[in-house]
Structures are given as C-alpha cells and as structure tokens.
Design a protein around this motif. Sequence first.
Motif, short mmCIF file in Angstrom:
data_model
loop_
_atom_site.label_atom_id
_atom_site.label_comp_id
_atom_site.label_asym_id
_atom_site.label_seq_id
_atom_site.Cartn_x
_atom_site.Cartn_y
_atom_site.Cartn_z
N ARG A 35 42.43 34.72 50.21
CA ARG A 35 41.11 35.03 49.65
C ARG A 35 40.17 35.57 50.72
O ARG A 35 40.10 35.03 51.83
CB ARG A 35 40.53 33.76 49.02
CG ARG A 35 39.22 33.95 48.31
CD ARG A 35 38.92 32.74 47.42
NE ARG A 35 38.81 31.51 48.16
CZ ARG A 35 37.69 31.06 48.73
NH1 ARG A 35 36.57 31.78 48.65
NH2 ARG A 35 37.67 29.91 49.36
N TRP A 37 36.70 36.36 49.91
CA TRP A 37 35.38 36.34 49.30
C TRP A 37 34.30 36.22 50.39
O TRP A 37 34.45 35.49 51.38
CB TRP A 37 35.25 35.18 48.34
CG TRP A 37 36.16 35.27 47.14
CD1 TRP A 37 37.03 36.27 46.84
CD2 TRP A 37 36.27 34.31 46.10
NE1 TRP A 37 37.68 36.00 45.67
CE2 TRP A 37 37.24 34.81 45.19
CE3 TRP A 37 35.68 33.09 45.83
CZ2 TRP A 37 37.61 34.10 44.04
CZ3 TRP A 37 36.03 32.38 44.69
CH2 TRP A 37 36.98 32.88 43.80
N ALA A 128 40.48 38.56 36.35
CA ALA A 128 39.86 37.33 36.84
C ALA A 128 40.91 36.24 36.89
O ALA A 128 41.87 36.24 36.10
CB ALA A 128 38.71 36.91 35.92
N ARG A 130 41.15 32.01 36.87
CA ARG A 130 40.39 30.79 36.59
C ARG A 130 38.91 31.12 36.35
O ARG A 130 38.01 30.42 36.80
CB ARG A 130 40.56 29.76 37.70
CG ARG A 130 42.01 29.27 37.86
CD ARG A 130 42.08 27.99 38.65
NE ARG A 130 43.45 27.52 38.86
CZ ARG A 130 44.18 26.81 37.99
NH1 ARG A 130 43.66 26.53 36.80
NH2 ARG A 130 45.40 26.42 38.29
N ARG A 132 37.14 33.60 37.45
CA ARG A 132 36.40 34.22 38.54
C ARG A 132 36.97 35.58 38.90
O ARG A 132 38.18 35.73 39.09
CB ARG A 132 36.44 33.32 39.78
CG ARG A 132 35.84 31.94 39.57
CD ARG A 132 34.34 31.98 39.59
NE ARG A 132 33.77 30.65 39.38
CZ ARG A 132 32.48 30.38 39.43
NH1 ARG A 132 31.61 31.34 39.72
NH2 ARG A 132 32.04 29.17 39.20
N GLY A 136 34.17 35.55 43.85
CA GLY A 136 33.72 34.35 43.17
C GLY A 136 32.78 34.59 42.01
O GLY A 136 32.21 33.64 41.47
N ARG A 137 32.63 35.85 41.60
CA ARG A 137 31.72 36.15 40.50
C ARG A 137 32.30 35.63 39.18
O ARG A 137 33.50 35.78 38.92
CB ARG A 137 31.45 37.65 40.40
CG ARG A 137 31.02 38.31 41.70
CD ARG A 137 29.72 37.75 42.24
NE ARG A 137 29.38 38.35 43.52
CZ ARG A 137 28.51 39.35 43.65
NH1 ARG A 137 27.91 39.87 42.60
NH2 ARG A 137 28.24 39.84 44.86
N THR A 138 31.45 35.05 38.34
CA THR A 138 31.89 34.54 37.04
C THR A 138 32.15 35.69 36.09
O THR A 138 31.26 36.51 35.81
CB THR A 138 30.83 33.61 36.45
OG1 THR A 138 30.57 32.54 37.37
CG2 THR A 138 31.28 33.04 35.12
N CYS A 142 29.71 38.77 34.23
CA CYS A 142 29.77 40.12 34.81
C CYS A 142 30.39 41.16 33.90
O CYS A 142 30.19 42.36 34.12
CB CYS A 142 30.57 40.07 36.12
SG CYS A 142 29.81 39.09 37.42
N ALA A 272 41.64 39.66 42.42
CA ALA A 272 40.67 38.58 42.38
C ALA A 272 40.53 37.85 43.71
O ALA A 272 39.43 37.36 44.03
CB ALA A 272 41.04 37.58 41.28
#
Length: 322
Positions: A35, A37, A128, A130, A132, A136-138, A142, A272
């Motif tokens: 990751r 992020w 996405a 889980r 996200r 980490g954007r929902t 979005c 993601a």
Amino acid sequence: MTGNPGETPAPPPAGTGNGPAVSREEFDALFETVRTWGRWTPADRGAWNRVTPDLVRRATALVRSGTVVPLARPWNTTPGPDNSRPALHYMSDLGDIEPPEPSTHKDFIAADYHGKAVSHLDALSHVAYRGRLYDGRTARECVDAGGARFGAVSALGPLVTKGVLLDLPTVAGCAWLEPGRAVHGEDIVSAERALDVTIDEGDAVLLRSGSVRRRRELGAWDPDEASAGFHVDAVPLLAERGIALLGGDGDSDVRPSPVDGLHSPVHALALAAMGVPLLDNLDLEALSAAAAETGRYEFLLVVAPLNIPGGTGSPVNPVAVL
C-alpha cells in the motif's frame, strides 16, 4: 477446441496452474505491504506521479528504428463467450443529411468497455477493496451515478514512459500460456534475464501470455473462467521496482483467482493499494514480433486515454515506439 463452424468452443480446463491458494488473511497482509496511500499529490494520479520529465526523456532515448506498433485490439461488435456486451458502431450520416456538397459520412460508437474484449485503461476509481479506493478514499462518497469525483481517468492525463514486454511464451519456447497459468515473481525475474531487460521505477510492464494468438488459432473462450495472468505473489516484486503501469493481453489477473472470496485480487492490489492503473485486453502479437526481430524488449510507450470527467477508465490504443 475449434469444433464445428459457428459453434462456440468449450472453455478450456483451468488446470492447477493458478496456485498456490492464498487465504483472505494472507491477502490482507499483502495489501498492507504494498500500500502507498498518502505518498503522492495529486493522489488520484497514483503511481503515474513516479514518471518525471527526466524519466520521459530517458524513455524517448530508447527510440532507434522509429517503428511504431499500436497495441489495441480491433473494436469488437461481435458477441461471443469473451464479449458478452459487444461494442456499438453504426452509421449516422450516409451523405444524405447535411447540404449536398461536400457530402459527409458520420458514425456513432459506444462501449461498455470494462470487460474482456475492448482494449482499455482502468483508472483508480475502477476498483475498491473493503469499500476503499486508492489513498483510503471511501468509494460510496467518491463514486455515484454521476461518475467518480476521485481517481477519474481525466485526472491521469497521458503517460509517456519506458515500456517493458514480459513475453512469457517466448521465454518458455511455446506459442502461448494456457488459460489458468499463473505468472509468479520468479517468472518475472527469469523473463528479465532471458530478454535482457530490467524493470525500473516508473516503467510500464506489459505481460504477453499469447491469448490473442490462442484465440485466433483455437477460438474464443470465457476468460472469466480461465485466463493466464499474474499470481498475487508476483505483486511485491512489481511494487518493489516502483512500476507506474501494469497491463497485458489479458486483464493481469490469473483466473480462477487463487485468493479465497476475491475474483480480481491483482486489480485490488494494483489499483486500490498501489495506485497503479491497468491496461487490459491489449494485442501484443505485433509487438512480440517486432521485439524478437530487434532483440529489444524495452521501448517508448505512449498511453493517451480519453479525457472523460468522472470516468472510471477509457478505451485506448497505446503505442509502442522502438
């Protein structure tokens, strides 16, 4: 496989080449390992932020013969086991609508392109995990019926960088990888050695499995059931190298998926977790032939997606220049 004329070939057996199996817990740990992020601004360009003007200049220095190789498949309007939602193309003006001189001819095109038939780019809003998106954007905050407000293809713009062709059938001395065959990290390292290439930061990595040739010679099958592609255990090596783009003549994921409960785990990791856009459904046969003729498996790659505000991707015709 070929069957009778007009008869749809049966899907090939998946075999046992897609393993080893990976638990959901193991996958989640891998997701955290790769990751990125919070690393880049703007975040919705993800790993394309790696490609600096200096890397672009170095990529242009790879051009020697000036041979230009388009990488898109033809616009496919024919239904089939690998094309359940065919693209549309019809004429809207046959010279009989506007004033008589000069006569004009116009057409309409459309595609539900996120499938197995249209060459396309996946933007970071496409997948996405889980709930996200990348960074980490929902996802529900979005992406809605109006499109994506984060990770849209319009945020990416064009990409010009070094491309690396991992031509696995050439390395293995075969015509194609059978559907269901997983490509692992050690396969990448072996291909680098055999093809005299090195994957560097900011590179675009293209995997040729030979699926286009297989389809041409044996007929279509459903790639959702069985396709050659990367196993998730290949992703840490790609993450360590710092790639900017991943793609191939499939959709990068080996199928059946080796991860319990996940149909496209490499998509989840690339888009993601790592912020790496994906190129799906390319035709790499001409590039394979050109690379074999020149003995060079690295090249200048140009990817120019359509500027679609809110789009989760775009049909695209990438171009390799040798």
